[in-house]
Design an enzyme around this catalytic site. Sequence first.
Site, PDB file in Angstrom:
ATOM      1  N   HIS A  56       4.135   5.589 -19.382  1.00 62.58           N
ATOM      2  CA  HIS A  56       5.301   5.003 -19.716  1.00 62.58           C
ATOM      3  C   HIS A  56       5.995   6.132 -20.689  1.00 62.58           C
ATOM      4  CE1 HIS A  56       3.590   0.655 -19.502  1.00 62.58           C
ATOM      5  NE2 HIS A  56       3.983   1.184 -18.277  1.00 62.58           N
ATOM      6  N   HIS A 212      10.044  -2.854 -14.016  1.00 66.25           N
ATOM      7  CA  HIS A 212       9.054  -2.160 -14.456  1.00 66.25           C
ATOM      8  C   HIS A 212       8.209  -1.321 -13.588  1.00 66.25           C
ATOM      9  CE1 HIS A 212       6.079  -0.944 -17.712  1.00 66.25           C
ATOM     10  NE2 HIS A 212       5.139  -1.083 -16.567  1.00 66.25           N
ATOM     11  N   ASP A 216       7.206   2.687 -13.810  1.00 61.14           N
ATOM     12  CA  ASP A 216       6.004   3.094 -13.699  1.00 61.14           C
ATOM     13  C   ASP A 216       6.064   4.591 -12.428  1.00 61.14           C
ATOM     14  OD1 ASP A 216       4.275   1.875 -15.245  1.00 61.14           O
ATOM     15  OD2 ASP A 216       3.936   0.184 -14.004  1.00 61.14           O
ATOM     16  N   HIS A 239      -0.067   2.566  -8.682  1.00 57.57           N
ATOM     17  CA  HIS A 239      -0.263   3.950  -9.273  1.00 57.57           C
ATOM     18  C   HIS A 239      -1.075   4.690  -8.190  1.00 57.57           C
ATOM     19  CE1 HIS A 239       1.179   3.111 -13.147  1.00 57.57           C
ATOM     20  NE2 HIS A 239       0.234   2.225 -13.299  1.00 57.57           N
TER      21      HIS A 239
HETATM   22 ZN    ZN Z   1       3.401   0.274 -16.485  1.00 59.93          ZN
END
Ligand code: ZN
Length: 278
Positions: A56, A212, A216, A239
């Site tokens: 973040h 969001h 990310d 991720h």
């Molecule tokens: Zn996040």
Amino acid sequence: MPVHVRLLPAPPDTGYVFRRTDLGGFEIPATVESVAHCGYAMTLMRTGVMLSTVEHLLSAFIGVGIDNAIVELDNLELPILDGSARPFVEMIQKAGIRRQRKSRTYLRIVREIELREGDKFIAVYPADAYSVSYSINFPHPLIGKQSFCVRLTNGSYLKEIAPARTFGFLHEADAMRQQGLIRGASIENAIVLNRDEVLNPPLRFQDEFVRHKVLDLIGDLALLGKQILGSVVADRAGHAMHTALVSRILRDRSYWEETALEDETAVPTLASAASLSA
Ligand SMILES: [Zn+2]
């Protein structure tokens, strides 16, 4: 345990470097070589020293346009704060932005790269600016299919992406806490959902969830070490796939070139230090 974070200016070509002040100033650069694992949050590691939940803050740096910075902290995890990048953006704004006299370079994508893994997809295509297009599909009545596209120019990150909070499901929260992944996860630092509702309304955006994911992605792609000129498209990625794209880009020089833009002849860093405790 409280954590103190301090953002400091850094000279050109530093990139983003984390410094563990509780370990004699041990430094961990935000590079793809440092990535240890990516489950719920990105963790960096260098010779056994860990640093978690960095995405973040990295996202905020890219979103605001800071190319170089030192981040000091005295714990192994960055504070989650409100679950968005907004508090970090405010910190950066408090420190101010200074232009260093050196030509700013970008990583320009010159050939497309597409990665697929089951129904997950991520790709980057040549473009004159950094844009992200993200789609998610969660089997939850309040999420379902959401898509969001943003071109990271003219402050759009600050308005449309930075405030979007992370989200979690009540049935996963206990498992996450057991793994020590989100310290003190609560309705203060995430959108929490049960099977059919948001437990802490209101949402900041009706499509806050997919926004969001964009946040990310921008944070994970910060591991490239430069602002990107390219159009990123992601569908149900996470991720691990974001990081796989970074590795893939860096592994092959024929996919990108370093380039300077004519109208940008200075490299932005912080003008002063800013700190917060949480
Ligand atoms: Zn996040």
